[in-house]
Design an enzyme around this catalytic site. Structure first.
Site, PDB file in Angstrom:
ATOM      1  N   ARG A   1      63.465  68.921  75.117  1.00 28.40           N
ATOM      2  CA  ARG A   1      62.600  69.500  74.087  1.00 28.40           C
ATOM      3  C   ARG A   1      61.164  69.668  74.590  1.00 28.40           C
ATOM      4  NH1 ARG A   1      60.405  68.328  68.341  1.00 28.40           N
ATOM      5  NH2 ARG A   1      60.935  70.327  67.405  1.00 28.40           N
TER       6      ARG A   1
ATOM      7  N   TRP B   1      73.221  67.256  65.571  1.00 26.02           N
ATOM      8  CA  TRP B   1      74.037  68.460  65.358  1.00 26.02           C
ATOM      9  C   TRP B   1      75.491  68.220  65.765  1.00 26.02           C
ATOM     10  CZ3 TRP B   1      68.989  68.602  67.139  1.00 26.02           C
ATOM     11  CH2 TRP B   1      68.089  69.459  66.477  1.00 26.02           C
TER      12      TRP B   1
ATOM     13  N   HIS C   1      59.279  73.209  74.612  1.00 25.83           N
ATOM     14  CA  HIS C   1      58.037  73.446  73.865  1.00 25.83           C
ATOM     15  C   HIS C   1      56.853  73.757  74.775  1.00 25.83           C
ATOM     16  CE1 HIS C   1      58.977  71.909  69.546  1.00 25.83           C
ATOM     17  NE2 HIS C   1      59.972  72.610  70.048  1.00 25.83           N
TER      18      HIS C   1
END
Ligand code: HEM
Length: 287
Positions: free
Chosen positions: A44, A187, A48
């Protein structure tokens, strides 16, 4: 202390595989974090850092590591990424010749490979920039929105619909944290292993609104232990996106091939390589 390799005396030799190995070793050692790995949060961070890119102005992207500084470090979308940046600090201390911007991307590459994902070819050459290169807030996607917003954000970086869906498969990894995004839960059932499960679950489970006090998100009807964001559900609500979801749900090899290609593109947005830039394909720690 550690044995010193003779090549370490040659300051011009930059051993990126040694940096990879150090990150991979720390990933194994620090299995106390979250679902047992810092891998997802490192992926992540790399995303980002890269995903602020704007193709029109050439601003943003992974070349700069400007998330070290406020205001970018304080942007809502970046909440929790301090954990990933801090994880990499001992690596920076051990290999001071690598830029933060190259290191953060190498952290993502290493994490994907060590979480049983495909090989991610890596090119170094990013230079750290100062806080005047921080991007404005709002360049990263808003999870509460749908297909139109997702397209706006990723078209700005230069991706097409197929590439957007391939990138989203990274949500097989990791989880949402109420303290970061307000959303909650993973998820997939194996959030530290990269597979095409994200697509399989999108298509194969029934998704209903979760009844809770937090922001609007979906839960799987059967176990209520998995989640989807409104922006994830956009990939099956939108006909064009859904076609690609179906392809990747049916074929993990195709997903791996396309995911590797598109994440390399993401990680290299706005990075000024030269003719001399080498490409590295790293060995996994257990190879
Ligand atoms: C986590 C949104 C695309 C990789 C998250 C979280 C949100 C989010 C809200 C939870 C953060 C937290 O609470 O800690 C979105 C939206 C996207 C998107 C709206 C676009 C539609 C991507 C892409 C990648 C990615 C393109 C990588 C290629 C991850 C990973 C995590 C994550 C690995 C788990 C982090 C952890 O476990 O700490 N995303 N994301 N996401 N995202 Fe995305």
């Amino acid at each position: 202390g550690d044995a010193v390799e003779p090549k370490a005396f040659k300051p011009e030799f930059k051993d990126y595989q040694a940096v990879y190995n150090e990150i991979a070793k720390l990933l194994q050692e620090h299995d106390e974090y979250d679902d047992g790995s810092y891998g997802p949060v490192l992926v992540r961070l790399a995303w980002h850092a890269s995903g602020t890119y704007d193709k029109e102005t050439g601003t943003g992207g992974s070349n700069g590591a400007t998330m070290r500084f406020a205001p970018e470090s304080q942007h809502g979308a970046n909440a929790g990424l301090i954990n990933a940046r801090n994880f990499l600090e001992p690596v920076k201390a051990k290999f001071p010749w690598i830029s933060y911007s190259d290191l953060w991307i190498l952290g993502g590459v290493c994490s994907i490979q060590e979480m049983m994902g495909p090989k991610i070819p890596y090119r170094p050459g990013r230079l750290d920039r100062d806080m005047t290169s921080c991007t404005p807030d709002g360049r990263l996607p808003d999870a509460s929105q749908g297909a139109r917003h997702v397209r706006d954000i990723f078209y700005r970086m230069g991706f097409n619909d197929q590439e957007i869906v391939a990138l989203a498969g990274a949500h097989a990894l990791g989880r949402c944290h109420t303290q970061n995004s307000g959303f909650d839960g993973p998820w997939t059932f194996s959030p530290t292993v990269l597979t095409n499960d994200y697509y399989k679950l999108l298509l194969g489970s029934k998704w209903q609104w979760r009844k809770w006090d937090g922001p609007k998100q979906y839960e799987d009807k059967e176990t209520k232990s998995l989640m989807m964001l409104p922006a994830d559900i956009a990939f099956i609500e939108d006909k064009e996106f859904k076609k690609t979801v179906e392809k990747y749900a049916a074929d993990n090899d195709l997903f791996f091939k396309d995911f590797s290609a598109v994440i390399v593109k993401l990680f290299e947005l706005g990075v000024p390589f030269t003719d001399k830039t080498e490409t590295y394909v790293f060995k996994n720690l257990d190879e």
